[in-house]
Design an enzyme around this catalytic site. Structure first.
Site, PDB file in Angstrom:
ATOM      1  N   CYS A 248       0.726  -0.572  -0.087  1.00 38.05           N
ATOM      2  CA  CYS A 248       0.242   0.189  -0.386  1.00 38.05           C
ATOM      3  C   CYS A 248       0.837   1.063   0.194  1.00 38.05           C
ATOM      4  O   CYS A 248       1.396   1.614  -1.221  1.00 38.05           O
ATOM      5  CB  CYS A 248      -0.746   0.270   0.799  1.00 38.05           C
ATOM      6  SG  CYS A 248      -2.612   0.754   0.680  1.00 38.05           S
TER       7      CYS A 248
ATOM      8  N   HIS B 148      -3.542  -4.581   0.321  1.00 42.09           N
ATOM      9  CA  HIS B 148      -3.334  -5.693   1.299  1.00 42.09           C
ATOM     10  C   HIS B 148      -3.760  -6.830   1.662  1.00 42.09           C
ATOM     11  O   HIS B 148      -4.388  -7.461   1.782  1.00 42.09           O
ATOM     12  CB  HIS B 148      -3.937  -4.533   2.645  1.00 42.09           C
ATOM     13  CG  HIS B 148      -3.404  -3.918   3.014  1.00 42.09           C
ATOM     14  ND1 HIS B 148      -2.633  -3.055   3.927  1.00 42.09           N
ATOM     15  CD2 HIS B 148      -4.371  -2.546   2.311  1.00 42.09           C
ATOM     16  CE1 HIS B 148      -2.427  -2.029   4.145  1.00 42.09           C
ATOM     17  NE2 HIS B 148      -3.174  -1.231   2.574  1.00 42.09           N
TER      18      HIS B 148
ATOM     19  N   GLU C 195      -1.533  -9.045   2.819  1.00 46.56           N
ATOM     20  CA  GLU C 195      -1.832  -9.567   4.636  1.00 46.56           C
ATOM     21  C   GLU C 195      -3.299  -9.977   5.341  1.00 46.56           C
ATOM     22  O   GLU C 195      -3.261 -10.523   6.242  1.00 46.56           O
ATOM     23  CB  GLU C 195      -1.058  -8.550   5.993  1.00 46.56           C
ATOM     24  CG  GLU C 195      -1.599  -7.601   5.436  1.00 46.56           C
ATOM     25  CD  GLU C 195      -1.187  -6.211   4.869  1.00 46.56           C
ATOM     26  OE1 GLU C 195      -0.946  -6.009   3.114  1.00 46.56           O
ATOM     27  OE2 GLU C 195      -1.261  -5.224   4.847  1.00 46.56           O
TER      28      GLU C 195
HETATM   29  N1  GLN Z   1      -1.998   7.013   2.524  1.00 49.68           N
HETATM   30  C1  GLN Z   1      -2.526   6.254   1.408  1.00 49.68           C
HETATM   31  C2  GLN Z   1      -3.441   6.492   0.529  1.00 49.68           C
HETATM   32  O1  GLN Z   1      -4.424   6.512   1.156  1.00 49.68           O
HETATM   33  C3  GLN Z   1      -1.276   4.301   1.544  1.00 49.68           C
HETATM   34  C4  GLN Z   1      -3.036   4.140   2.277  1.00 49.68           C
HETATM   35  C5  GLN Z   1      -2.364   2.654   3.332  1.00 49.68           C
HETATM   36  O2  GLN Z   1      -1.212   2.901   3.231  1.00 49.68           O
HETATM   37  N2  GLN Z   1      -2.727   1.778   3.306  1.00 49.68           N
HETATM   38  O3  GLN Z   1      -3.669   5.963  -0.750  1.00 49.68           O
END
Ligand code: GLN
Length: 548
Positions: free
Chosen positions: A390, A514, A516
């Site tokens: 992410c 994600h 995970e």
């Molecule tokens: N802050 C980033 C976004 O909003 C990544 C979010 C995250 O890593 N969950 O796109």
């Protein structure tokens, strides 16, 4: 009979195990509950769970990971308590936000109904309106399963937990056709002279009984198994049979708790009390995959650095667990080291020297992001396997734009509004939506995986479905330049870039999603397996300045 107030038909999900905790929080009652669930699943039952969080937040979406641990994301986009992650991992199931009941959700619903006039002018009260809504939620979440485990967060006696315990009392009282079991998990400490002390357990059961709940099963959390004498004492003072008192001693790893619980016979006792022992698979036919998986002995070990801003295991628990799952599969002990991203300022990458691989987790806000960019540069230049998740994916694009494309000051528009090169930004259609809120992309979405890429090979399929929690995307204007310089976007979803990789690197993989959140000990997430595979085959010059 359904109650008149709820009008709910409880024809499904008639077996409930309610789990409360006493003495103190953090005893691992969720793990005890999930372990019991795992054993029932091994015996052939369809098990689900409900986690009750008595706090006033509607969901965990706005909660600070430093205080509350990771925000876990479900397939429907629900942002929930990290305990739901444990239930999904132990039960190997997928749940929805309905399985996380919070005081915020319950009160919001009741107040909205009151405003809509649904209560026909009656006085709206905790009993029966709040308690009815709680019971309705539990029964609905249980529908379709054989057994539902309901864990009440916090400890008995907490003010916030009272309406829930009252709801459970009514629950047990009102239904003849439901089998309900109350399990209470407490702490059994040692005295200075090495004696197991039962007084805290006695007091906490007394508290429970004062609100009308008599536990059927007591589980004592103790460094060691409970002595016979301790069990007899607890049985006598808490008014349960001695064989209803179980131990849950400390174990090296949470995944071994089901094995301990099985040795104790807790699962057999629960099945007998719920009257489902006749339908359980005979012991020799039960599923043994869990036991085989979690007892694998490692044949080597690797050092993985997790470069995050919270030096706290709970804040990244799903990543931590996914690495463990991959380690079980590959039979290596994954030694996870926490590296504070803020410490990795320019030139301080010596903290990474000697690590076999680096994981950059997700995150929001700019604190520590320069350190993460630095860690990514280090991995790219030194051929160290890297998994960016992410924000880690987004910062891989930032690093590449700055140091390979030479775009000075390139950044994510989230982290530097005035950047001359917003390589990560909101998409034009999101910008139009922003005024209406709701730009967060949450939950399971499908990604197309490009043929001939690492991502496609890892997943072994043309698509994958993974969970998301982010707002920003790779800015389409920069994609041609990034690709010309060698970055491959191997996973896409429409005009959104989902997976990136660098083909000339041993393992440089970033995912906007994600992975995970879908990893299980018995079904490991492909990007994590690939990461350990790459570490195993990596040639050691990666260990610059290390001990290799
Ligand atoms: N802050 C980033 C976004 O909003 C990544 C979010 C995250 O890593 N969950 O796109």
């Amino acid at each position: 009979m359904p109650t008149e107030q709820t009008g709910y038909d409880p024809s499904l999900g008639r077996k409930f195990v309610f789990v409360t905790g006493g003495v103190m929080s953090g005893l691992g009652k969720g793990i005890t509950a999930a372990s019991t669930g795992r054993l029932l699943a091994n015996a052939g039952f369809d098990v689900t769970a409900v986690k009750i969080d008595p706090y006033l937040n509607v969901d965990a979406g706005t909660m600070n990971p430093f205080q509350h641990g990771e925000v876990y994301v479900l397939k429907d986009g629900g942002e929930v308590d990290l305990d739901l992650g444990n239930y999904e991992r132990f039960l190997d199931t997928e749940m929805t936000s309905d399985h996380n009941v919070t005081t915020g959700k319950v009160y919001r619903e009741v107040i909205e109904k009151e405003r809509a006039g649904d209560y026909l002018g009656r006085t709206v009260q905790i009993i029966p309106h709040i308690t009815d809504d709680i019971k309705r939620r539990i029964r609905e979440a249980a529908a379709g399963s054989d057994v539902c485990i309901v864990e009440v967060g916090g400890t008995v006696g907490d003010i916030e937990g009272m309406p829930y315990l009252e709801a459970l009392r009514q629950f047990a009282h009102e239904q003849d056709d439901e089998d309900i079991l109350f399990t209470h998990v407490t702490l059994v400490p040692y005295s200075k002279n090495g004696e197991q002390k039962t007084k805290p357990t006695q007091h906490s059961v007394k508290e429970l009984r004062s609100i009308g709940l008599q536990p059927d099963i007591l589980v004592g959390r103790c460094a060691d198994p409970l002595d016979d004498q301790t069990r007899e004492k607890i049985a006598l003072f808490c008014d349960v049979p001695t064989d209803a008192v179980f131990s849950n001693p400390d174990v090296a790893d949470i995944y071994r708790v089901p094995l301990v619980v099985e040795d104790e016979g807790l699962d057999e006792y629960v099945m007998a009390q719920l009257d489902i022992d006749g339908e359980a698979l005979p012991p020799e036919e039960r599923d043994t995959v869990w036991r085989e998986t979690v007892t694998r002995e490692p044949e080597g070990s690797v050092d993985v650095a997790l470069v995050g801003k919270y030096g706290l295991e709970d804040a990244y628990i799903s990543i931590h667990e996914s690495l463990k799952h991959a380690g079980l599969e590959k039979r290596v002990d994954v030694d996870r080291q926490w590296v504070h991203s803020e410490d990795l300022a320019d030139g301080h990458d010596d903290q990474l020297a000697g690590v076999d691989g680096v994981v950059i987790p997700g995150g929001f806000g700019s604190r520590g992001t320069e350190g993460k960019v630095e860690a990514i540069r280090y991995c790219r230049e030194h051929d160290v396997p890297l998994l960016g998740l992410c924000l880690g994916f987004q910062l891989s694009v930032v690093e590449f734009a700055r140091n390979v494309l030479g775009l000075e000051g390139a950044h994510s528009a989230e982290l530097d509004e005035g950047t001359p090169h917003p390589v990560i930004d909101l998409l034009p259609e999101q910008k139009r939506m922003e005024d209406m809120g709701g730009t967060m992309r949450l939950g399971a979405h499908e990604t197309d995986l490009r043929e001939g890429t690492l991502a496609r090979e890892l997943y072994g399929a043309p698509t994958c479905t993974e969970r998301h929690r982010h707002r920003y995307e790779v800015n389409p204007e920069y994609i041609p330049a990034l690709e010309d310089a060698g970055m491959v976007f191997s996973g896409t979803s429409g005009n959104r870039m989902e997976v990136l990789e660098l083909p000339d690197h041993p393992y440089f993989l970033g995912t906007q999603f994600h992975p995970e959140f879908r990893s299980r000990p018995t079904r490991v997430s492909p990007p994590f397996v690939g990461f350990l595979d790459a570490i195993a085959t990596a040639e050691t010059p990666a260990r610059v300045g290390g001990d290799a």
